[in-house]
Design an enzyme around this catalytic site. Structure first.
Site, PDB file in Angstrom:
ATOM      1  N   HIS A 162       0.832  -1.205   0.000  1.00  0.00           N
ATOM      2  CA  HIS A 162       0.000   0.000   0.000  1.00  0.00           C
ATOM      3  C   HIS A 162       0.869   1.259   0.000  1.00  0.00           C
ATOM      4  O   HIS A 162       0.618   2.199  -0.759  1.00  0.00           O
ATOM      5  CB  HIS A 162      -0.901  -0.030   1.233  1.00  0.00           C
ATOM      6  CG  HIS A 162      -1.696   1.218   1.439  1.00  0.00           C
ATOM      7  ND1 HIS A 162      -2.802   1.543   0.692  1.00  0.00           N
ATOM      8  CD2 HIS A 162      -1.527   2.248   2.315  1.00  0.00           C
ATOM      9  CE1 HIS A 162      -3.292   2.705   1.104  1.00  0.00           C
ATOM     10  NE2 HIS A 162      -2.536   3.156   2.080  1.00  0.00           N
ATOM     11  N   HIS A 195       1.108   5.169  -2.213  1.00  0.00           N
ATOM     12  CA  HIS A 195       1.476   6.519  -1.775  1.00  0.00           C
ATOM     13  C   HIS A 195       2.723   7.098  -2.442  1.00  0.00           C
ATOM     14  O   HIS A 195       2.733   8.246  -2.870  1.00  0.00           O
ATOM     15  CB  HIS A 195       1.704   6.533  -0.255  1.00  0.00           C
ATOM     16  CG  HIS A 195       0.442   6.538   0.537  1.00  0.00           C
ATOM     17  ND1 HIS A 195      -0.431   7.607   0.541  1.00  0.00           N
ATOM     18  CD2 HIS A 195      -0.108   5.606   1.359  1.00  0.00           C
ATOM     19  CE1 HIS A 195      -1.468   7.334   1.329  1.00  0.00           C
ATOM     20  NE2 HIS A 195      -1.298   6.126   1.841  1.00  0.00           N
ATOM     21  N   GLU A 238      -6.113   9.438   0.084  1.00  0.00           N
ATOM     22  CA  GLU A 238      -6.455   8.020   0.054  1.00  0.00           C
ATOM     23  C   GLU A 238      -7.399   7.647  -1.096  1.00  0.00           C
ATOM     24  O   GLU A 238      -7.210   6.623  -1.726  1.00  0.00           O
ATOM     25  CB  GLU A 238      -7.104   7.598   1.386  1.00  0.00           C
ATOM     26  CG  GLU A 238      -6.147   7.581   2.573  1.00  0.00           C
ATOM     27  CD  GLU A 238      -5.085   6.488   2.483  1.00  0.00           C
ATOM     28  OE1 GLU A 238      -5.200   5.600   1.618  1.00  0.00           O
ATOM     29  OE2 GLU A 238      -4.123   6.554   3.270  1.00  0.00           O
ATOM     30  N   SER A 297      -3.866   1.047  -4.645  1.00  0.00           N
ATOM     31  CA  SER A 297      -3.380  -0.215  -4.081  1.00  0.00           C
ATOM     32  C   SER A 297      -4.519  -1.221  -3.949  1.00  0.00           C
ATOM     33  O   SER A 297      -4.405  -2.209  -3.244  1.00  0.00           O
ATOM     34  CB  SER A 297      -2.710   0.018  -2.716  1.00  0.00           C
ATOM     35  OG  SER A 297      -3.623   0.590  -1.811  1.00  0.00           O
TER      36      SER A 297
END
Ligand SMILES: [Fe+2]
Length: 495
Positions: free
Chosen positions: A326, A331, A371, A390
């Site tokens: 993730h 990110h 997010e 992700s």
């Protein structure tokens, strides 16, 4: 793709995210507990009760106002031996000097056997501060004036502590709300003692990390690398059509510079160095769940807290919490983009000293952007949110016609509720990261009741409060110098 909703009790465990973080595996969406429903941790480790009450602060403020001068709100740090009576000696000295403290806060010193203290007080002038420091140096081991400025003392009484420099983040490094080795009963690795031991080992490595040290190197096992490879191949197959252009641009650079490859899990040290050279961002290992405040505060310093462990090998496309997949695939690529980097920092700067209520709103903005954000690029809509990038399943869903999509509006986003056990029914679509940055800055100025303005000094990597005339003038002069250079550059280009 099927959606698997978990009972809420099974959705906790760990996250580096600031709030209600949904963690996505490839085609399954798993949700972690809404962090904002958990109490914010007090400043670690012990905040002593101040003997200085707000009424006294008000009285001092009134006296100074009557005399035409605002008090110099001063913070002093000192170190003493951890033994009975040490603090009494200091306090007694302060009493002799007629100093009224507005705050006294203790923290364990990194050197065993000592304690660090931070005290705030209002001083008449700099001469008084000098005198106080001179006297205190006789009874403490180290002393430093952390800050001093003419500020509304009464208003500052209610401002939560926040870091002023990167090393201040060491104070909450091990003050996590949940630990990385804690697994819920339905976690795929719950009954695997070897996996649990591995998690504990990696968590312990993060616990001992301190600012300035090289980021811990993890020797990943063949089994862990295999798990990474499955996730890597699944996700990258979708990026070409679903990821924003910034993500698509940076990923090949990460492959070239940082060892991104299905057969290799990149090391945080390499990735952090790449980000530092790209946008000034750095990574920092985290051992567990940080409070929303601590997580967001770190963004102000261009620091992103990252996990280093990986999901359980039995379910490579499933994870109940953020893991390296993730962090590194979702990110990291965006933090190498200058505009996104600026936008994220803007959320962090807004969070410094913010009220709990405002922290929750900022965390919600973070949720709908960093997010789960979408952006318009040409005639298409693409994903830039790490939760989407992700998650094989939600990435496809988010760009389909099923969910509602509305233009990004920070005020609206901050006040929008969302489900945590299913895909989002609503996504915010940004026009650009630059726009988002300006919108968040305006939101912070317009809707947040913070009694001061901060700026990040990239040269010293510190946060400065623009709370005195001198500081504001110095800041303005810096801008004037930059504008002069800009005008010169434009003139030379003949524009
Ligand atoms: Fe995340």
């Amino acid at each position: 793709m099927s959606l698997r909703c978990l009972p809420r009790s099974a959705l906790s465990v760990l996250s580096c995210r600031p709030a209600r973080v949904v963690c996505h595996a490839a085609n399954v969406r798993i949700v972690s507990r809404p962090l904002l429903s958990l109490p914010i941790l007090p400043r670690p480790p012990a905040v002593l009760t101040s003997r200085f009450h707000s009424s006294q602060a008000a009285a001092l403020h009134d006296v100074n106002r009557a005399s035409g001068s605002a008090p110099l709100r001063t913070t002093i740090y000192f170190k003493i031996v951890d033994k009975v009576g040490s603090l009494d000696t200091v306090l007694s000295e302060l009493r002799k000097l007629n100093v009224s403290l507005s705050r006294i806060e203790s923290r364990p010193c990194r050197t065993k056997g000592f304690y660090d203290f931070f005290v705030d007080f209002g001083a008449r002038d700099e001469a008084q501060i000098d005198n106080i420091c001179e006297q205190l140096r006789e009874v403490v081991l180290e002393l430093q004036v952390v800050s001093s400025g003419s500020t509304d003392l009464v208003a500052m009484q209610t401002v939560p502590w926040f870091p002023r420099k990167k090393s201040d983040m060491d104070t909450f490094a091990d003050k996590v709300m949940e630990y990385g080795e804690e697994l819920d009963a339905d976690h795929p690795g719950f009954k695997d003692p070897a996996y649990r031991e591995r998690r504990a080992q990696i968590t312990e490595i993060a616990k001992t990390y301190r600012y300035g040290s090289p980021l811990p190197h993890i020797e990943y096992t063949p089994q862990e690398i295999e798990t990474w490879g499955i996730v890597y191949n699944q996700l990258t197959s979708l990026y070409k059509t679903h990821a924003c252009r910034e993500h698509r641009y940076v990923l090949p650079l990460l492959e070239h510079n940082c060892g991104y490859h299905p057969n290799n899990i990149p090391q945080l040290e390499d990735v952090s160095r790449f980000l530092k050279e790209s946008t000034g961002w750095t990574l920092r290992p985290v051992m567990g769940l940080l409070s929303s405040r601590d997580f967001l505060n770190a963004l102000a310093f261009r620091v992103f807290h990252s996990t280093q462990y990986i999901r359980h090998h039995s379910k490579p496309l499933y994870t109940p919490e953020p893991d390296v997949c993730h962090e590194l695939l979702g990110h990291v690529p965006l933090y190498a983009d200058p505009d996104f980097a600026d936008f994220s920092q803007e959320i962090g700067l807004a969070s410094l000293g913010a009220s709990d209520e405002d922290i929750e709103k900022l965390a919600t903005i973070y949720w709908f952007t960093v997010e789960f954000g979408l952006c318009r690029q040409g005639k298409e809509i693409k994903a830039y949110g790490a939760g989407l990038l992700s998650s094989f399943g939600e990435l496809e869903y988010a760009l389909s016609s099923k969910p509602q999509k509305v233009p990004f509006d920070p005020h609206k986003a901050a006040n929008t509720t969302y489900p945590i056990t299913e895909y989002q029914p609503l996504y915010f679509v940004a026009e650009s990261f630059k726009d988002m940055k300006e919108q968040v800055r305006e939101y912070a100025l317009k809707y947040m009741r913070r009694p001061f303005v901060v700026r990040y000094n990239a040269l010293t990597e510190t946060v400065e409060l623009l709370d005195t005339r001198d500081k504001v003038v110095r800041y303005a002069n810096g801008i004037r110098g930059d504008l002069g250079r800009l005008v010169g550059a434009i003139e030379k280009l003949g524009a």
